[in-house]
Design a protein around this motif. Structure first.
Motif, PDB file in Angstrom:
ATOM      1  N   PHE A  46      51.007  85.062  94.492  1.00  5.16           N
ATOM      2  CA  PHE A  46      50.866  86.261  93.624  1.00  5.16           C
ATOM      3  C   PHE A  46      51.841  87.249  94.387  1.00  5.16           C
ATOM      4  N   ASN A  47      52.492  88.210  93.776  1.00  2.00           N
ATOM      5  CA  ASN A  47      53.019  89.340  94.522  1.00  2.00           C
ATOM      6  C   ASN A  47      52.513  90.595  94.155  1.00  2.00           C
ATOM      7  N   ALA A  48      52.328  91.380  95.146  1.00  2.39           N
ATOM      8  CA  ALA A  48      51.729  92.844  95.204  1.00  2.39           C
ATOM      9  C   ALA A  48      52.054  93.472  96.345  1.00  2.39           C
ATOM     10  N   PRO A  49      52.034  94.885  96.296  1.00  2.33           N
ATOM     11  CA  PRO A  49      52.433  95.944  97.229  1.00  2.33           C
ATOM     12  C   PRO A  49      51.677  95.265  98.525  1.00  2.33           C
ATOM     13  N   GLN A  50      52.215  95.296  99.493  1.00  4.29           N
ATOM     14  CA  GLN A  50      51.773  94.784 100.937  1.00  4.29           C
ATOM     15  C   GLN A  50      51.501  95.784 101.619  1.00  4.29           C
ATOM     16  N   ASP A  51      51.712  96.909 101.271  1.00  3.39           N
ATOM     17  CA  ASP A  51      51.299  98.296 102.195  1.00  3.39           C
ATOM     18  C   ASP A  51      49.876  98.689 102.063  1.00  3.39           C
ATOM     19  N   LYS A  52      49.250  98.004 100.726  1.00  2.00           N
ATOM     20  CA  LYS A  52      47.943  98.388 100.482  1.00  2.00           C
ATOM     21  C   LYS A  52      46.846  97.646 101.252  1.00  2.00           C
ATOM     22  N   ILE A  53      47.423  96.684 102.070  1.00  2.00           N
ATOM     23  CA  ILE A  53      46.557  95.754 102.783  1.00  2.00           C
ATOM     24  C   ILE A  53      46.329  96.141 104.171  1.00  2.00           C
ATOM     25  N   THR A  54      44.980  96.406 104.582  1.00  2.92           N
ATOM     26  CA  THR A  54      44.664  97.160 105.812  1.00  2.92           C
ATOM     27  C   THR A  54      44.233  95.966 106.744  1.00  2.92           C
ATOM     28  N   GLU A  55      43.491  94.770 106.242  1.00  2.00           N
ATOM     29  CA  GLU A  55      43.241  93.715 107.426  1.00  2.00           C
ATOM     30  C   GLU A  55      44.274  92.746 107.667  1.00  2.00           C
ATOM     31  N   GLN A  56      44.141  92.258 108.947  1.00  2.00           N
ATOM     32  CA  GLN A  56      45.168  91.303 109.460  1.00  2.00           C
ATOM     33  C   GLN A  56      45.136  89.682 108.895  1.00  2.00           C
ATOM     34  N   LEU A  57      46.092  89.524 108.372  1.00  2.00           N
ATOM     35  CA  LEU A  57      46.339  88.346 107.412  1.00  2.00           C
ATOM     36  C   LEU A  57      46.828  87.260 108.442  1.00  2.00           C
ATOM     37  N   VAL A  58      46.962  85.822 108.238  1.00  2.00           N
ATOM     38  CA  VAL A  58      47.818  84.806 108.741  1.00  2.00           C
ATOM     39  C   VAL A  58      48.910  84.751 107.810  1.00  2.00           C
ATOM     40  N   TYR A  59      50.162  84.249 108.402  1.00  2.00           N
ATOM     41  CA  TYR A  59      51.374  84.088 107.764  1.00  2.00           C
ATOM     42  C   TYR A  59      51.447  82.602 107.463  1.00  2.00           C
ATOM     43  N   LEU A  60      51.638  82.180 106.235  1.00  2.00           N
ATOM     44  CA  LEU A  60      51.835  80.681 106.010  1.00  2.00           C
ATOM     45  C   LEU A  60      53.087  80.435 105.467  1.00  2.00           C
ATOM     46  N   TYR A  61      53.611  79.393 105.518  1.00  2.00           N
ATOM     47  CA  TYR A  61      55.082  79.202 105.127  1.00  2.00           C
ATOM     48  C   TYR A  61      54.933  77.775 104.587  1.00  2.00           C
ATOM     49  N   GLY A  62      55.862  77.496 103.728  1.00  2.00           N
ATOM     50  CA  GLY A  62      56.026  76.203 102.894  1.00  2.00           C
ATOM     51  C   GLY A  62      56.873  76.018 101.966  1.00  2.00           C
ATOM     52  N   PRO A  63      57.132  74.666 101.538  1.00  2.00           N
ATOM     53  CA  PRO A  63      57.950  74.485 100.349  1.00  2.00           C
ATOM     54  C   PRO A  63      57.062  74.903  99.037  1.00  2.00           C
ATOM     55  N   ASN A  64      58.015  75.267  98.047  1.00  2.15           N
ATOM     56  CA  ASN A  64      57.419  75.479  96.677  1.00  2.15           C
ATOM     57  C   ASN A  64      56.425  74.592  96.278  1.00  2.15           C
ATOM     58  N   GLN A  65      55.156  75.080  95.664  1.00  5.25           N
ATOM     59  CA  GLN A  65      54.047  74.376  95.028  1.00  5.25           C
ATOM     60  C   GLN A  65      53.141  73.397  96.227  1.00  5.25           C
ATOM     61  N   SER A  66      53.533  73.973  97.440  1.00  5.14           N
ATOM     62  CA  SER A  66      52.641  73.534  98.457  1.00  5.14           C
ATOM     63  C   SER A  66      51.575  74.456  98.928  1.00  5.14           C
ATOM     64  N   SER A  67      51.426  75.522  98.176  1.00  3.61           N
ATOM     65  CA  SER A  67      50.779  76.772  98.791  1.00  3.61           C
ATOM     66  C   SER A  67      49.173  76.436  98.993  1.00  3.61           C
ATOM     67  N   VAL A  68      48.614  75.612  97.943  1.00  5.02           N
ATOM     68  CA  VAL A  68      47.285  75.111  98.113  1.00  5.02           C
ATOM     69  C   VAL A  68      47.077  74.214  99.346  1.00  5.02           C
ATOM     70  N   GLU A  69      47.694  73.341  99.516  1.00  3.46           N
ATOM     71  CA  GLU A  69      47.748  72.349 100.570  1.00  3.46           C
ATOM     72  C   GLU A  69      47.758  73.266 102.053  1.00  3.46           C
ATOM     73  N   VAL A  70      48.827  74.116 102.075  1.00  6.60           N
ATOM     74  CA  VAL A  70      48.779  74.985 103.256  1.00  6.60           C
ATOM     75  C   VAL A  70      47.643  75.542 103.628  1.00  6.60           C
ATOM     76  N   LEU A  71      47.057  76.352 102.440  1.00  5.11           N
ATOM     77  CA  LEU A  71      45.855  77.200 102.978  1.00  5.11           C
ATOM     78  C   LEU A  71      44.654  76.103 103.149  1.00  5.11           C
ATOM     79  N   GLU A  72      44.553  75.029 102.766  1.00  5.84           N
ATOM     80  CA  GLU A  72      43.443  74.180 103.130  1.00  5.84           C
ATOM     81  C   GLU A  72      43.602  73.736 104.515  1.00  5.84           C
ATOM     82  N   VAL A  73      44.911  73.456 104.864  1.00  5.94           N
ATOM     83  CA  VAL A  73      45.051  73.031 106.217  1.00  5.94           C
ATOM     84  C   VAL A  73      44.894  74.083 107.139  1.00  5.94           C
ATOM     85  N   TYR A  74      45.288  75.149 106.966  1.00  2.00           N
ATOM     86  CA  TYR A  74      44.987  76.294 107.666  1.00  2.00           C
ATOM     87  C   TYR A  74      43.348  76.459 107.881  1.00  2.00           C
ATOM     88  N   LYS A  75      42.770  76.681 106.730  1.00  5.61           N
ATOM     89  CA  LYS A  75      41.134  76.595 107.216  1.00  5.61           C
ATOM     90  C   LYS A  75      40.613  75.814 108.006  1.00  5.61           C
TER      91      LYS A  75
END
Length: 268
Positions: free
Chosen positions: A152-181
């Protein structure tokens, strides 16, 4: 002489009967039209009454929406934003004319809203329950991921916590997040943290640790190769390591950070 007299009497009787039939028929028609007129008057009265009641019910001055209650744990969506979305809907100030489905759709179009449910409470109360997006990571720099791995797309300036940066091809977001965890839990047990995780277009995995070391894992045996890095880490001069290439069946290749040349100082 008797027969003509009888025929004459019979003719007079027939005329009398026909006259009576005409009178009865005329009375029946009159009764029918009277009944029809009465029925139409009743219908007109009912229509006028219904129209009057509908106008009364939809009059914003008579049944205004005067109380808005916003529920749900929220960090990014304010009550005022919800109120502005409500006011943007035509005829939103009346209890009966407010389109609840339209309000729900408009609220769920807000960047930080994951879902919305709306309830009317007679006579003037509107309850809105919001569930915000639970942000888990940055995705390809510009977007975000929620806990389900949905982009999803939202203003990132409202985020206060530190987040990991994930990268991948389109439609791979679910897999990348699972591997990260999966990999983050293993690395955290040994004092490491992932700063970024990338799935390349060739479907190879790379990790950037917060300790400044890049891990090149390749396509297979991700967990085993991360464990191999953990095992050899005590043998490395960590401050000098730029990357560790673990794409080998046995052993690793280590890349070193470039040496800093001392600044030349010239006298006079």
């Amino acid at each position: 002489m008797a027969e003509p007299v009888a025929k004459q009497k019979k003719s007079r009787a027939d005329v009398a009967n026909e006259s009576d039939s005409v009178v009865i028929h005329s009375q029946s028609r009159a009764a029918f039209f009277a009944g029809l007129l009465f029925f139409l008057l009743v219908l007109a009265g009912l229509y006028w009454t219904g129209l009057t009641v509908a106008q009364w019910l939809t009059d914003q001055k008579r049944l205004p929406m005067s109380e808005l209650i916003v529920l749900g744990d929220r960090q990014y969506v304010s009550d005022d934003e919800v109120r502005q979305v409500l006011l943007a809907i035509p005829e939103s100030q009346n209890f009966f004319t407010l389109d609840v489905a339209q309000l729900q759709e408009n609220l769920e179009s807000l960047p930080w809203v994951y879902s919305a449910s709306i309830r009317k409470r007679w006579p003037d109360r509107l309850k809105v329950f919001l569930q915000e997006q639970t942000v888990s990571a940055y995705w390809n720099e510009e977007d975000l991921l929620n806990n389900q791995g949905e982009v999803f797309n939202a203003p990132q300036d409202k985020i206060t916590e530190q987040l990991v940066y994930l990268y991948g091809p389109n439609q791979s977001s679910v897999e990348v997040l699972e591997v990260y965890k999966q990999l983050e839990s293993l690395l955290m047990l040994n004092g490491f943290n992932i700063e970024a995780l990338e799935l390349t277009h060739r479907y190879a995995w790379n990790i950037q640790l917060k300790q400044g070391i890049e891990l090149k894992l390749g396509r297979e045996q991700r967990v085993d190769r991360v464990q191999r890095f953990i095992d050899i880490y005590p043998l490395l001069d960590a401050e000098k390591v730029a990357y560790v290439d673990l794409r080998y069946d046995t052993g690793v290749a280590v890349g070193w950070k470039p040496k800093r040349e001392p600044d030349d100082q010239s006298n006079g």
